[in-house]
Design a protein around this motif. Structure first.
Motif, short mmCIF file in Angstrom:
data_model
loop_
_atom_site.label_atom_id
_atom_site.label_comp_id
_atom_site.label_asym_id
_atom_site.label_seq_id
_atom_site.Cartn_x
_atom_site.Cartn_y
_atom_site.Cartn_z
N PRO A 59 0.81 -1.23 0.00
CA PRO A 59 0.00 0.00 0.00
C PRO A 59 0.83 1.28 0.00
O PRO A 59 0.44 2.27 -0.60
CB PRO A 59 -0.83 -0.10 1.28
N ASP A 60 2.01 1.26 0.64
CA ASP A 60 2.87 2.45 0.64
C ASP A 60 3.33 2.79 -0.77
O ASP A 60 3.40 3.96 -1.14
CB ASP A 60 4.08 2.25 1.55
N CYS A 61 3.65 1.77 -1.55
CA CYS A 61 4.08 1.99 -2.93
C CYS A 61 2.92 2.55 -3.75
O CYS A 61 3.08 3.52 -4.49
CB CYS A 61 4.57 0.68 -3.54
N LYS A 62 1.76 1.94 -3.62
CA LYS A 62 0.58 2.42 -4.36
C LYS A 62 0.25 3.86 -3.97
O LYS A 62 -0.06 4.69 -4.83
CB LYS A 62 -0.62 1.51 -4.11
N ASN A 63 0.33 4.16 -2.68
CA ASN A 63 0.04 5.52 -2.22
C ASN A 63 1.04 6.52 -2.79
O ASN A 63 0.66 7.63 -3.16
CB ASN A 63 0.04 5.58 -0.69
N ARG A 64 2.32 6.12 -2.87
CA ARG A 64 3.33 7.02 -3.42
C ARG A 64 3.06 7.32 -4.89
O ARG A 64 3.13 8.47 -5.33
CB ARG A 64 4.72 6.44 -3.26
N ILE A 65 2.71 6.30 -5.65
CA ILE A 65 2.41 6.49 -7.07
C ILE A 65 1.18 7.37 -7.25
O ILE A 65 1.15 8.27 -8.09
CB ILE A 65 2.26 5.13 -7.77
N GLU A 66 0.15 7.13 -6.45
CA GLU A 66 -1.05 7.97 -6.55
C GLU A 66 -0.77 9.41 -6.14
O GLU A 66 -1.26 10.34 -6.78
CB GLU A 66 -2.18 7.37 -5.70
N GLU A 67 0.03 9.60 -5.11
CA GLU A 67 0.39 10.96 -4.69
C GLU A 67 1.16 11.68 -5.79
O GLU A 67 0.92 12.85 -6.09
CB GLU A 67 1.22 10.92 -3.41
N GLU A 68 2.09 10.96 -6.43
CA GLU A 68 2.83 11.54 -7.55
C GLU A 68 1.88 11.94 -8.67
O GLU A 68 2.05 13.00 -9.28
CB GLU A 68 3.86 10.56 -8.08
N ALA A 69 0.90 11.11 -8.95
CA ALA A 69 -0.05 11.41 -10.03
C ALA A 69 -0.90 12.63 -9.69
O ALA A 69 -1.18 13.46 -10.56
CB ALA A 69 -0.92 10.19 -10.31
N PHE A 70 -1.30 12.77 -8.43
CA PHE A 70 -2.07 13.95 -8.04
C PHE A 70 -1.20 15.21 -8.10
O PHE A 70 -1.66 16.27 -8.54
CB PHE A 70 -2.70 13.80 -6.66
N ARG A 71 0.05 15.09 -7.69
CA ARG A 71 0.96 16.26 -7.78
C ARG A 71 1.20 16.64 -9.23
O ARG A 71 1.21 17.82 -9.58
CB ARG A 71 2.27 15.97 -7.08
#
Length: 82
Positions: A59-71
């Protein structure tokens, strides 16, 4: 219909190179959603999360990718020169 269409305004279909928009999505979320999906499309390692995260199911990896996409989506929408 996409399985998470009730929680996301749109989603990327990479094989078709399409961003599909859920018809009932709140209009105020659609622009950021599209920009978010564009970021997934243009960032190479978002196509294959195993490239940047050995444990892509983490989940930490998925969250990081999603955060990058929102940024990235925010940068697309709010870039001063666009």
């Amino acid at each position: 219909m996409h399985e998470t269409a009730t929680t996301v305004p749109c989603w990327l279909e990479p094989a078709e190179k399409l961003i599909k928009v859920y018809a009932r999505a709140p209009k105020n979320r659609v622009r950021l959603g599209i920009a978010h999906e564009i970021t997934h499309f243009i960032v190479p390692y978002h196509h294959n999360p195993n490239f940047c995260c050995p444990d892509a199911d983490n989940p930490d990896c998925k969250n990081r990718i999603e955060e990058e996409a929102f940024r990235g989506g925010s940068a697309i929408l709010f870039h001063p020169r666009l």
